[in-house]
Design a protein around this motif. Structure first.
Motif, PDB file in Angstrom:
ATOM      1  N   GLN A   1       0.846  -1.184   0.000  1.00 54.50           N
ATOM      2  CA  GLN A   1       0.000   0.000   0.000  1.00 54.50           C
ATOM      3  C   GLN A   1       0.887   1.240   0.000  1.00 54.50           C
ATOM      4  OE1 GLN A   1      -2.402  -0.444   3.482  1.00 54.50           O
ATOM      5  NE2 GLN A   1      -3.698  -2.022   2.578  1.00 54.50           N
ATOM      6  N   PRO A   2       0.347   2.385  -0.407  1.00 59.16           N
ATOM      7  CA  PRO A   2       1.160   3.603  -0.407  1.00 59.16           C
ATOM      8  C   PRO A   2       1.499   4.042   1.016  1.00 59.16           C
ATOM      9  CG  PRO A   2      -1.114   4.093  -0.985  1.00 59.16           C
ATOM     10  CD  PRO A   2      -0.997   2.599  -0.936  1.00 59.16           C
TER      11      PRO A   2
ATOM     12  N   LEU B   1       6.264   9.806  11.251  1.00 58.82           N
ATOM     13  CA  LEU B   1       6.081   8.355  11.284  1.00 58.82           C
ATOM     14  C   LEU B   1       5.588   7.903   9.923  1.00 58.82           C
ATOM     15  CD1 LEU B   1       4.168   8.037  14.678  1.00 58.82           C
ATOM     16  CD2 LEU B   1       6.633   7.924  14.291  1.00 58.82           C
ATOM     17  N   MET B   2       6.164   6.824   9.401  1.00 57.95           N
ATOM     18  CA  MET B   2       5.740   6.279   8.117  1.00 57.95           C
ATOM     19  C   MET B   2       5.015   4.967   8.359  1.00 57.95           C
ATOM     20  SD  MET B   2       7.936   5.325   4.740  1.00 57.95           S
ATOM     21  CE  MET B   2       7.990   3.547   4.748  1.00 57.95           C
ATOM     22  N   ALA B   3       3.782   4.894   7.876  1.00 58.90           N
ATOM     23  CA  ALA B   3       2.972   3.686   8.025  1.00 58.90           C
ATOM     24  C   ALA B   3       2.326   3.359   6.689  1.00 58.90           C
ATOM     25  CB  ALA B   3       1.915   3.901   9.097  1.00 58.90           C
ATOM     26  N   ARG B   4       1.636   2.217   6.616  1.00 55.28           N
ATOM     27  CA  ARG B   4       0.975   1.805   5.382  1.00 55.28           C
ATOM     28  C   ARG B   4      -0.548   1.670   5.552  1.00 55.28           C
ATOM     29  NH1 ARG B   4       4.565   2.138   1.087  1.00 55.28           N
ATOM     30  NH2 ARG B   4       6.583   1.569   1.883  1.00 55.28           N
TER      31      ARG B   4
ATOM     32  N   THR C   1       2.787  -3.780  14.464  1.00 55.31           N
ATOM     33  CA  THR C   1       3.903  -2.834  14.506  1.00 55.31           C
ATOM     34  C   THR C   1       3.511  -1.476  13.938  1.00 55.31           C
ATOM     35  OG1 THR C   1       4.740  -3.670  12.416  1.00 55.31           O
ATOM     36  CG2 THR C   1       5.714  -4.571  14.412  1.00 55.31           C
ATOM     37  N   VAL C   2       2.529  -1.380  13.083  1.00 58.91           N
ATOM     38  CA  VAL C   2       1.935  -0.168  12.505  1.00 58.91           C
ATOM     39  C   VAL C   2       2.969   0.692  11.775  1.00 58.91           C
ATOM     40  CG1 VAL C   2       0.600   1.920  12.922  1.00 58.91           C
ATOM     41  CG2 VAL C   2       0.166  -0.110  14.305  1.00 58.91           C
ATOM     42  N   VAL C   3       3.989   1.183  12.470  1.00 58.09           N
ATOM     43  CA  VAL C   3       4.941   2.139  11.917  1.00 58.09           C
ATOM     44  C   VAL C   3       6.098   1.381  11.278  1.00 58.09           C
ATOM     45  CG1 VAL C   3       6.541   4.009  12.464  1.00 58.09           C
ATOM     46  CG2 VAL C   3       4.319   3.899  13.579  1.00 58.09           C
ATOM     47  N   GLU C   4       6.339   1.693  10.008  1.00 56.24           N
ATOM     48  CA  GLU C   4       7.429   1.060   9.278  1.00 56.24           C
ATOM     49  C   GLU C   4       8.764   1.734   9.600  1.00 56.24           C
ATOM     50  OE1 GLU C   4       8.096   0.452   4.667  1.00 56.24           O
ATOM     51  OE2 GLU C   4       6.078  -0.122   5.292  1.00 56.24           O
ATOM     52  N   GLN C   5       8.759   3.076   9.649  1.00 54.78           N
ATOM     53  CA  GLN C   5       9.983   3.830   9.923  1.00 54.78           C
ATOM     54  C   GLN C   5       9.651   5.090  10.693  1.00 54.78           C
ATOM     55  OE1 GLN C   5      12.758   4.756   6.791  1.00 54.78           O
ATOM     56  NE2 GLN C   5      11.977   3.110   5.516  1.00 54.78           N
TER      57      GLN C   5
END
Length: 172
Positions: free
Chosen positions: A67-68, A97-100, A159-163
């Motif tokens: 997903q974006p 925070l980067m998430a999808r 985990t929700v947050v990728e980075q």
């Protein structure tokens, strides 16, 4: 006198045997370059043909699951202080925070005060010497990512947050 004329080289100034050897050398070099070129071209053709057969299957399997990226800026910026050799130092860090998945990110927003507290404690526990290097900043970013993912896993089950990304980083 006939003997002297027979020994004299032809009008080109070079003996006739030299031109033949030069042509032979040039022909050999051209043939060698042609063989190397054909070898490289054939290798590239066969190797790239095998990759194209595998790519569509991999892309089809990976495309629907990705997903974006969604970014959440954590405002206001974090400002922490710490001491170095009796001197007061300050650090200001803006974090995103980067998430999808938007739904999971919204579930994490409920726990934002706990998340901000954990990040403030992490940032204030750092040493100035390590933060002035790019490696030290990257290590801090990875620690922040691990801290956020740990809290997200604990509170939301994923985990929700990728980075965790630093959008601004100031040391004084």
């Amino acid at each position: 006198m006939a003997k002297q004329q027979a020994k004299a080289p032809p009008e080109g100034g070079a003996p006739a045997g030299g031109k033949g050897k030069l042509k032979l050398i040039i022909l050999g070099v051209v043939a060698l370059l042609l063989a190397v070129g054909l070898s490289v071209g054939a290798t590239w053709f066969f190797l790239s043909r095998g990759d194209k057969a595998e790519e569509p299957a991999e892309e089809a399997a990976a495309a629907p699951t990705r997903q974006p990226a969604i970014y959440l800026d954590m405002a206001p910026a974090f400002v922490v202080n710490f001491s170095q050799n009796g001197r007061q130092r300050y650090m200001q860090v803006s974090v995103a925070l980067m998430a999808r998945d938007q739904a999971q990110l919204d579930a994490l927003k409920v726990h934002m005060p706990v998340l901000r507290n954990k990040l403030v404690m992490l940032f204030s526990g750092q040493g100035f010497e390590s933060l002035v290097t790019p490696v030290g900043k990257e290590m801090l970013r990875q620690q922040a990512t691990a801290t956020v993912q740990e809290l997200a896993k604990q509170e939301t089950g994923a985990t929700v947050v990728e980075q965790v990304l630093f959008t601004n980083f100031v040391l004084q």
